[in-house]
Design a protein around this motif. Structure first.
Motif, PDB file in Angstrom:
ATOM      1  N   UNK A 154       7.513   5.149   1.160  1.00  0.00           N
ATOM      2  CA  UNK A 154       6.631   4.027   1.476  1.00  0.00           C
ATOM      3  C   UNK A 154       5.690   4.403   2.613  1.00  0.00           C
ATOM      4  N   UNK A 171      15.189   6.199   4.947  1.00  0.00           N
ATOM      5  CA  UNK A 171      14.251   5.940   3.848  1.00  0.00           C
ATOM      6  C   UNK A 171      14.726   6.469   2.498  1.00  0.00           C
ATOM      7  N   UNK A 190      14.576   3.086  -9.072  1.00  0.00           N
ATOM      8  CA  UNK A 190      13.940   1.764  -9.153  1.00  0.00           C
ATOM      9  C   UNK A 190      12.843   1.716 -10.214  1.00  0.00           C
ATOM     10  N   UNK A 209       9.989   3.527 -10.423  1.00  0.00           N
ATOM     11  CA  UNK A 209       8.625   3.889 -10.030  1.00  0.00           C
ATOM     12  C   UNK A 209       8.280   5.281 -10.561  1.00  0.00           C
ATOM     13  N   UNK A 219       3.636  -2.915   4.203  1.00  0.00           N
ATOM     14  CA  UNK A 219       4.860  -2.811   3.409  1.00  0.00           C
ATOM     15  C   UNK A 219       6.097  -2.934   4.300  1.00  0.00           C
ATOM     16  N   UNK A 220       7.183  -3.457   3.750  1.00  0.00           N
ATOM     17  CA  UNK A 220       8.417  -3.620   4.537  1.00  0.00           C
ATOM     18  C   UNK A 220       9.211  -2.315   4.520  1.00  0.00           C
ATOM     19  N   UNK A 246      12.093   0.541   1.935  1.00  0.00           N
ATOM     20  CA  UNK A 246      11.628   1.859   1.513  1.00  0.00           C
ATOM     21  C   UNK A 246      10.695   1.812   0.320  1.00  0.00           C
ATOM     22  N   UNK A 247      10.944   2.705  -0.624  1.00  0.00           N
ATOM     23  CA  UNK A 247      10.052   2.897  -1.773  1.00  0.00           C
ATOM     24  C   UNK A 247       9.924   1.624  -2.620  1.00  0.00           C
ATOM     25  N   UNK A 248      10.946   0.758  -2.605  1.00  0.00           N
ATOM     26  CA  UNK A 248      10.863  -0.495  -3.375  1.00  0.00           C
ATOM     27  C   UNK A 248       9.715  -1.361  -2.856  1.00  0.00           C
ATOM     28  N   UNK A 249       9.414  -1.246  -1.554  1.00  0.00           N
ATOM     29  CA  UNK A 249       8.292  -2.002  -0.993  1.00  0.00           C
ATOM     30  C   UNK A 249       6.965  -1.453  -1.492  1.00  0.00           C
ATOM     31  N   UNK A 250       6.898  -0.127  -1.625  1.00  0.00           N
ATOM     32  CA  UNK A 250       5.662   0.489  -2.128  1.00  0.00           C
ATOM     33  C   UNK A 250       5.371  -0.021  -3.540  1.00  0.00           C
ATOM     34  N   UNK A 251       6.453  -0.184  -4.315  1.00  0.00           N
ATOM     35  CA  UNK A 251       6.289  -0.658  -5.691  1.00  0.00           C
ATOM     36  C   UNK A 251       5.679  -2.059  -5.734  1.00  0.00           C
TER      37      UNK A 251
END
Ligand SMILES: [Zn+2]
Lengths: 249, 283
Positions: A181, A205, A215, A217, B168-169, B173-178
Motif C-alpha cells: 500500500x 505490512x 485478497x 489483487x 489509504x489505511x 496493508x494491501x487490502x486498503x490499496x485495493x
C-alpha cells in the motif's frame, strides 16, 4: 525462542524480501520488453507537458499478436537509473500510459503493463501538475478499456503509483516481488513517525505478492526462473513471463 | 483484478438511524487565530472562524446536515464486517483503534452516507470523517463508498462526496490499496449511468483518496485553505530537500494549477452544489 527474537527474525525476513525485490540485478521492464517481445517501437510523450522516462511504452509483438506494452523502468546502472528516475513516475508518465492505452483500444490491441515502481514520485513539480489526478485518471481508464488488459508486477509494486498500471483484467506477479500500500519507509513515517523503523513496518505490512494474491489483487504468481531470483540475465525471467503473457493474451 | 469483474454490490435496505445530538462542551478556539467561540455559535457558522475565515474540521454527521435540504436526510446503514487481515499492531491492536474511533465519533467507519436532496435534486451524499482514524480508506470504508455509488446508479441520484482523508489505511496493508480500485469502479458505475458526481475536497485530502475518487469527479470543489495533494508536504521536503513554495498544496494553489474547478466557502457549498445539480440533472 523468545518473542523478541521471533519479532526480530520476522522483521529481518520481511526486510530481506523488500531488499531482494529492490536488488538492482533484477530484470527491468526494458529488458523484458526487448527479450519477451519483438519489434517493440517506443512511443514517447504525453502530448501535454513532456516525456517521462520512468514510463516507457509502445506497440510490440508477442508471438503473432500485436500488443501495446507499457512499463515502469527503474534503470540498470547509475546513469540509466537517474534517467528513468528510479522508476518513480511523474504525472506525465501516467498520462503517457493512458494515452497509449486509449490508442490500444482504438486499434483493438491488448494492453500489457509491466509494473515496477517503489511509488509515484513525490516532488513539487509532480504535485503542481496533478500527480493524484494522473493516477486517478489512469485507474478509470484501465477500468473502462474495452480491450484485454494484463499487468505483470516485476519486482516492486508500491502504492497507487503501481496500482495505476495494475488494474487489469489479469494481474500476474513474479513470485518474489513485493506489492504494498506504501513503501515500508513511508508506512513507518506515517505510523511510527520515524522512517527508520522500516523493518518493523515491512514486517507488519506483509509485503510479499502472496498477500496480494490472497485478497485477489493478483491473479497468478509466476514461479521464479532462477534460484537467486534476481539474475541480471533477463532471459531467465523472460521465458515464464512470455509463456504466461501469451496464455493471458 | 477482481474490482473489474465484481458483481454489483448488494444494496441493503436501510432504516435510517437517528442523528445523535451534538453535546456542547463549552467553548472552542479557532485553530488558526485562537479566537474563542461558544461551541453552538461556531457550529452555527459551519465551523468557520468569523475573525480569520479559517475553515475548521467538520465531523461527517454535521457535514451532511449542512449540505442536505432540511428534513431530507435519510442515513444509509451499510453493514460491514471488521477485517484485520494483517493482525496489525502499531502500539495498539488495530481492532482496539477501531473501537476507540467508533466511540469517539459515533460512526461505524470513516464514511457516512445518506440519501438526501440538495436544492430538491436527489443525491447520495457520502461524507468522510477525518476524526475516524484520519479519514483513512480501508476495506469497510471502501465497501460503504462502493455501495453508495451502486445505490446512486440504481436510484438515479447524483453522487456528492465530501473528502477529508490522510489516504489509504496502512493498518490493512494491501487490502486498503485495493479500495482505490473498488471506489474507482463505483465512480465508473455512476458515470456509466450518466449521473453527475460532484466532489468537495476538505482539509486535508491526500494519498489514495485524492488519487482515486476525490479526483475522479465531474466537478471538483475545494474549501478555502484546504491542503490537497498526493504526497504530503513534509514527505516531499524530506525526500527532495526542496523548499516548498508559498501556499503549496492549498486549495487556491490547486485552482491556479487547474486541478479543481472552484474554491467555495463552506456556507456557499449547498447553493453551488444545487446550481450544478440542476443543470446536470434536469428534473
Ligand atoms: Zn480564526
Amino acid at each position: 525462542m523468545s518473542s523478541t527474537t521471533e519479532t526480530a527474525e520476522r522483521e529481518a525476513a520481511a526486510l530481506a524480501a523488500v531488499e531482494l525485490a529492490r536488488n538492482p540485478e533484477r530484470p527491468r521492464a526494458l529488458q523484458v520488453i526487448t527479450t519477451a517481445f519483438d519489434q517493440w517501437t517506443e512511443l514517447r510523450g504525453d502530448r501535454l507537458f513532456g516525456d517521462d522516462r520512468a514510463v516507457v511504452g509502445g506497440p510490440a509483438r508477442l508471438g503473432s499478436q500485436a500488443v501495446m506494452v507499457i512499463g515502469q523502468e527503474k534503470g540498470t546502472d547509475a546513469m540509466s537509473r537517474a534517467l528513468h528516475n528510479f522508476g518513480m513516475p511523474h504525472p506525465e508518465g501516467y498520462r503517457k500510459a493512458t494515452r497509449l492505452m486509449r490508442q490500444a483500444e482504438k486499434f483493438s490491441l491488448p494492453v500489457v503493463c509491466l509494473v515496477d515502481t517503489p511509488a509515484a514520485y513525490a516532488g513539487i513539480g509532480a504535485e503542481e501538475r496533478g500527480q493524484a489526478w494522473a493516477i486517478a485518471d489512469s485507474l478509470l481508464c484501465m477500468l473502462g478499456l474495452r480491450t484485454p488488459t494484463i499487468s505483470v508486477i516485476l519486482s516492486e509494486g508500491g502504492s497507487g503509483g503501481a496500482l495505476a498500471l495494475a488494474l487489469a483484467d489479469r494481474v500476474l506477479a513474479l513470485e518474489n516481488a513485493v506489492y504494498t500500500v506504501a513503501p515500508p519507509e513511508t508506512c513507518a513515517a506515517i505510523l511510527y513517525r520515524d522512517a527508520g523503523q522500516r523493518a518493523r513496518a515491512a514486517a507488519a505490512l506483509r509485503p510479499g505478492v502472496d498477500t496480494a494474491y490472497e485478497i485477489g489483487l493478483v491473479d497468478e504468481l509466476i514461479p521464479r526462473a532462477s534460484r537467486c531470483g534476481h539474475s541480471r540475465d533477463s532471459r531467465r525471467v523472460a521465458p515464464p513471463s512470455r509463456r504466461a503473457l501469451c496464455r493471458a493474451c | 483484478m477482481t474490482a473489474r469483474r465484481q458483481p454489483p454490490a448488494r444494496r441493503l435496505p436501510a432504516p435510517g438511524p437517528q442523528l445523535r445530538p451534538l453535546v456542547s462542551t463549552g467553548t472552542v478556539s479557532c485553530p488558526a487565530c485562537s479566537r474563542r467561540y461558544v461551541v453552538e455559535r461556531y457550529a452555527a457558522a459551519f465551523n468557520v472562524c468569523a475573525g480569520c475565515g479559517h475553515h475548521g474540521a467538520v465531523p461527517a454527521r454535521q457535514r451532511i446536515t449542512q449540505l442536505a435540504d432540511h428534513g431530507s436526510l435519510e442515513l444509509m446503514r451499510i453493514e460491514v464486517g471488521d477485517r484485520d487481515p494483517l493482525r496489525f499492531d502499531d502500539g495498539a491492536p488495530y481492532p482496539q483503534r477501531l473501537a476507540r474511533a467508533r466511540e469517539r465519533t459515533g460512526l461505524s467507519e470513516a464514511f457516512l452516507v445518506a440519501r438526501a436532496s440538495i436544492g430538491q435534486a436527489p443525491v447520495l451524499l457520502a461524507c468522510m470523517d477525518f476524526g475516524f482514524l484520519g479519514g483513512s480508506l480501508g476495506s469497510a470504508a471502501g465497501e460503504i463508498f462502493a455501495q453508495a455509488c451502486e445505490a446512486a446508479a440504481v436510484e438515479r441520484r447524483a453522487l456528492v462526496a465530501v473528502c477529508t482523508s490522510g489516504g489509504a489505511r496502512m493498518q490493512e496493508g494491501i487490502a486498503s490499496l485495493a479500495q482505490m480500485a473498488r471506489c474507482s469502479a463505483g465512480v465508473a458505475a455512476v458515470g456509466q449511468a450518466r449521473l453527475p458526481y460532484l466532489s468537495v475536497l476538505g482539509d486535508p485530502c491526500f494519498g489514495g483518496v485524492t488519487a482515486s475518487f476525490a479526483a475522479q469527479a465531474d466537478v471538483i470543489l475545494a474549501e478555502p485553505g484546504a491542503r490537497i495533494g498526493f504526497a504530503g508536504g513534509r514527505v516531499i521536503e524530506q525526500a527532495t530537500h526542496d523548499r516548498l513554495p508559498e501556499g503549496f498544496q492549498r486549495a487556491e494553489f490547486l485552482l491556479a494549477h487547474g486541478m479543481v474547478d472552484a474554491v467555495v466557502a463552506r456556507r456557499h457549498l449547498p447553493r453551488t452544489l444545487a446550481t450544478l445539480l440542476h443543470m446536470y440533472m434536469p428534473a
